[in-house]
Scaffold this motif. Structure first.
Motif, mmCIF file in Angstrom:
data_model
loop_
_atom_site.group_PDB
_atom_site.id
_atom_site.type_symbol
_atom_site.label_atom_id
_atom_site.label_comp_id
_atom_site.label_asym_id
_atom_site.label_seq_id
_atom_site.Cartn_x
_atom_site.Cartn_y
_atom_site.Cartn_z
ATOM 1 N N ALA A 1 0.975 -1.054 0.152
ATOM 2 C CA ALA A 1 0.113 0.057 -0.083
ATOM 3 C C ALA A 1 0.961 1.299 -0.004
ATOM 4 O O ALA A 1 0.587 2.345 -0.717
ATOM 5 C CB ALA A 1 -0.839 -0.109 1.280
ATOM 6 N N ALA B 1 -4.799 0.982 -4.123
ATOM 7 C CA ALA B 1 -5.003 0.628 -2.860
ATOM 8 C C ALA B 1 -4.975 -0.934 -2.699
ATOM 9 O O ALA B 1 -5.375 -1.619 -3.353
ATOM 10 C CB ALA B 1 -6.482 0.939 -2.458
ATOM 11 N N ASN C 1 -7.732 1.603 2.627
ATOM 12 C CA ASN C 1 -6.398 1.383 2.146
ATOM 13 C C ASN C 1 -5.419 0.748 3.349
ATOM 14 O O ASN C 1 -5.571 1.276 4.396
ATOM 15 C CB ASN C 1 -5.900 2.530 1.562
ATOM 16 C CG ASN C 1 -4.447 2.063 0.705
ATOM 17 O OD1 ASN C 1 -4.106 0.886 0.392
ATOM 18 N ND2 ASN C 1 -3.644 3.110 0.319
#
Length: 255
Positions: free
Chosen positions: A175, A184, A243
């Motif tokens: 990420a 994400a 995320n």
């Protein structure tokens, strides 16, 4: 080259269980799907047929996620399929689902079992993602699979759970590094699920099934669709701001 109308998702291990459910739920959200299988070609084609019957495009490709030496060739197969079937260069979603389990005590786990788990669950995810990232569209999504066993400990799963703990850490690093591309990356951690995973013990062993249900706040074991729906939802525009998160989908197991 023009972009395909529908977004495209790649789901590893999509011929059965959680992968099949994920592929079908993604198709229900408007995704076309490339799914992989290792040996279950007939089952994989049945999933393709089900997706195509819903009006989406689908393709099944063979892949052994334990054999990283084949990942470059697989990525080339994906590239060719994107061009020939979708008239595009990129896909939007990668779900690293394929996996296998080992149930053995700390003392009884062999190096061969340990190495096999590393190859499938850690090395495979790391390097397959690496090979596919050049084909992923900016703004895409990656969903990795962990396990509730990375949070709670049950004897016999030390090696397996260790790989999943590593995947949770890897997810955060993915990420961070892929953020500049707008990609994400999240990790979904299922609880005990009634599939054929691990020999189908949770599904077929009535005593184990009852034990899991008794330790789950919602009072039952999980089903594949409980997980597939969650994974697909993470890939929807509504969850674009989620995320680097670990999302456990266990019905409240061992809370």
């Amino acid at each position: 080259m023009s972009t395909t109308t529908n977004p495209i998702a790649i789901v590893t291990g999509g011929s059965r269980g959680l992968g099949r459910s994920t592929a079908l739920h993604l198709a229900g959200q408007g995704f076309d799907v490339i799914l992989t299988y290792q040996t279950q070609a007939t089952q994989a084609q049945a999933v393709v047929a089900e997706i195509e019957a819903s009006g989406r495009k689908a393709l099944a490709l063979p892949l052994d996620v334990a054999d990283s030496s084949r990942f470059s060739a697989f990525a080339q197969s994906v590239r060719e399929a994107l061009r020939s079937r979708w008239n595009t260069e990129h896909f939007q979603v990668l779900v690293n689902n394929a996996g296998t389990g080992v149930h053995a005590s700390l003392m009884d786990t062999t190096e061969a079992q340990f190495d096999a788990l590393v190859n499938v669950h850690l090395k495979g995810v790391f390097f397959l993602t690496q090979k596919l990232l050049p084909l992923m569209a900016d703004g895409g999504r990656i969903v990795n699979l962990s396990s509730g066993l990375a949070r709670f400990a049950l004897p016999g799963y030390a090696a397996y759970a260790s790989m999943k703990g590593a995947i949770e850490t890897l997810t955060r690093y993915m990420a961070k590094e892929l953020g500049p591309r707008g990609i994400a990356v999240n990790v979904v951690a299922p609880g005990a699920i009634a599939t054929d995973f691990g020999g189908g013990a949770v599904r077929d062993n009535a005593q184990l099934n009852a034990f899991v249900a008794s330790q789950t706040a919602l009072g039952r074991v999980g089903e594949a669709d409980d997980i597939g729906a969650m994974i697909a939802s993470l890939c929807s525009p509504a969850n674009r701001w989620v995320n680097a998160q670990r999302i456990e989908v266990s019905g409240g197991m061992f809370v």
